[in-house]
Design a protein around this motif. Sequence first.
Motif, PDB file in Angstrom:
ATOM      1  N   VAL A 469      13.710  11.479   7.221  1.00  9.78           N
ATOM      2  CA  VAL A 469      14.991  11.092   7.501  1.00  9.78           C
ATOM      3  C   VAL A 469      15.090  10.813   8.907  1.00  9.78           C
ATOM      4  N   ASP A 470      15.840   9.646   9.470  1.00  9.57           N
ATOM      5  CA  ASP A 470      16.178   9.135  10.738  1.00  9.57           C
ATOM      6  C   ASP A 470      17.722   9.480  10.907  1.00  9.57           C
ATOM      7  N   THR A 471      18.045  10.934  11.638  1.00 12.17           N
ATOM      8  CA  THR A 471      19.171  11.385  11.737  1.00 12.17           C
ATOM      9  C   THR A 471      19.833  10.706  12.986  1.00 12.17           C
ATOM     10  N   SER A 472      19.309   9.880  14.027  1.00  8.29           N
ATOM     11  CA  SER A 472      19.767   9.650  14.948  1.00  8.29           C
ATOM     12  C   SER A 472      21.134   8.818  15.012  1.00  8.29           C
ATOM     13  N   PHE A 473      21.376   8.031  13.815  1.00  7.07           N
ATOM     14  CA  PHE A 473      22.697   7.385  13.678  1.00  7.07           C
ATOM     15  C   PHE A 473      22.673   7.004  12.311  1.00  7.07           C
ATOM     16  N   SER A 474      24.065   7.180  11.509  1.00  4.45           N
ATOM     17  CA  SER A 474      24.419   6.879  10.394  1.00  4.45           C
ATOM     18  C   SER A 474      24.567   5.428   9.994  1.00  4.45           C
ATOM     19  N   ILE A 475      23.769   4.922   8.988  1.00  8.56           N
ATOM     20  CA  ILE A 475      23.793   3.432   8.939  1.00  8.56           C
ATOM     21  C   ILE A 475      25.024   2.963   7.974  1.00  8.56           C
ATOM     22  N   ASN A 476      25.598   3.975   7.508  1.00 11.52           N
ATOM     23  CA  ASN A 476      26.749   3.573   6.620  1.00 11.52           C
ATOM     24  C   ASN A 476      27.472   4.864   6.199  1.00 11.52           C
ATOM     25  N   ARG A 477      28.554   4.476   5.287  1.00 14.90           N
ATOM     26  CA  ARG A 477      29.234   5.769   4.314  1.00 14.90           C
ATOM     27  C   ARG A 477      29.165   5.237   2.997  1.00 14.90           C
TER      28      ARG A 477
END
Length: 602
Positions: A469-477
Amino acid sequence: MKKAITILLLLMLQKGFSQTTDKRFTGLDSTFNRVLKDWNCAGFAVAVVEKDKIVYAKGFGYADVANKIPVTENTLFASGSCTKAFTCSLLGILQEEGKVDFDKPARNYLPQLKFYNDELNNKVTIRDMMCHRTGLPRYDDAWGLFKSKSVDSLLKKVQFQEPNYGLREKFQYNNFMFLAQGRIIENLTGKPYRNYLQEKILQPLGMTNLNFSVDSMAKNKDRTLGYITTDDDKIKQTEYVNLDVMSSVGGINTSVVEMAKWAMLWANNGFYKGKRILPASYVRDAIGSHMIIAGGVPANNNPSLYFNNYGLGWFVSSYRGHYRVDHGGTITGFTANVAFFPTDNVGIVVFCNQNLSKVTSIVRNVIADRMLDLPTKDWSSYLLTSENAAKLAMKNAKKSAVENQKTNEKSSHNLENYEGYYTNEAYGKFEISIKKDSLFAVFAEDKWWLRPYKNDVFEVYQVDKKTGVDTSFSINRIVFNQDINGEIKSTSIQFDPEIAKPIEFERSIKPKTLSKEVLMTYTGEFLLNGTPMKISLKNDKTLFMSLPNQPEFELVAIEKDKFNLKVGAAGYSVNFIKDSKGNYNELLLNQPNGTFKVTRKK
């Protein structure tokens, strides 16, 4: 002596076309190596055409970074949407043969294609599809995220894709319309798209080092891998994107030397080596303006760009006083550009193995300035300024998002209440499942981790197959929606910024498998306000509920002691209640108009 000369010629051929005395290319090696460094780029290749000759071709950087394998002028790249001009050209040939009329409704030639409304069904022409003016936004996730195994299964989605502008009102790039053009070609010729392309264009041009499959590309020794640049400026390899179904949209994989033959054809008004390949009338039509992309006056920082329109499979624009025709291609890990200047008989092909890279534009412009005898401009620095500003803005946006990120938030339902299949006819189906106390959205080849944000809203994080998981930045909601009983009925996702409202996916429960022994504990006769109701087991695996003068309803297990009614009864469910002795003598029948208590008949 003769043998020595032969060896020398062989060495020169191996080094490519770059070993030329043409002063226009003096110093290019140092310029392009600086571009590699400025943009932290894995590699690229470039080929230049003048009249009927390739006058320059060379590779820079690495095709395989880890193994230090260099790019050559013969290295295969994914060219993506550079394929679109090939597709339109096949239709141009068919038009010359009188088999198709660009200005007739597309459904005359592809009856199975259906649009969102009758106006589009009756009025969308092939020309509209060729120049992106149907009124439909991209809907790219409908094919990119929701994979399909056939062209027809993808085209069935078009009838559910709602236009956001009127027909011919606004330029909106749409890959589905080029998928449809490929099928039209097959309908008119009775031949697979790739075969007809091979017959009419690839074979006459001698484009033999070319394929449409990432599997074929992977087997070629001289092929490049795809790369992205991470936020910390590291070069990271990506997996190939399979575009087998999207051949007419962006499926061509080839080298710059091979694609240079295509650029040469266009730079010479449809002729190749003295033979006409494309109809003259089509060539003129294709490189004219059919749809305005953006109106307005030139910007102060780029006054030479005073028009930017779309032809038929080509972008057309001004470039420092010259008429330029080009098309880019972007596939994950790759960026491509094919350009030509029809009044100057010059063509330029640049392929890069870096995602969404400006390198193709920089290299193209550097070459164009030299070929057109224009004043030198530092294109790398010019575009780097805007790129760094964009990176800074993105960095600040991510920082703000992280600072404002809600932590230790809880969802309003238990996680199992979100599980199920979610379907939208314009996109497809995906699954929400639980793994290790977390929710995941699972697509054909992608996976998202859903992190609780607030109530029924979750933040979306990409799951990398190798690094997690890449937790650096949320890509959407992703937002879950409730029905009148408080049950999760659907989810909404904002896929495309051009589409104003989020796309809603209807939920269907993923059935749970229960043993015959467990199912038998629920069976028996019950009373609903004095009306007899029966719960029975059939085929040792399925529960049914029946009431007098009503059809039987199949019960689908969704969680412990809870069942949904499967057919024709949305919003209905049954909860079995266990008494102190472990018997199910009571149940709750949930309906849109309320919840009713049902007791076992004594």
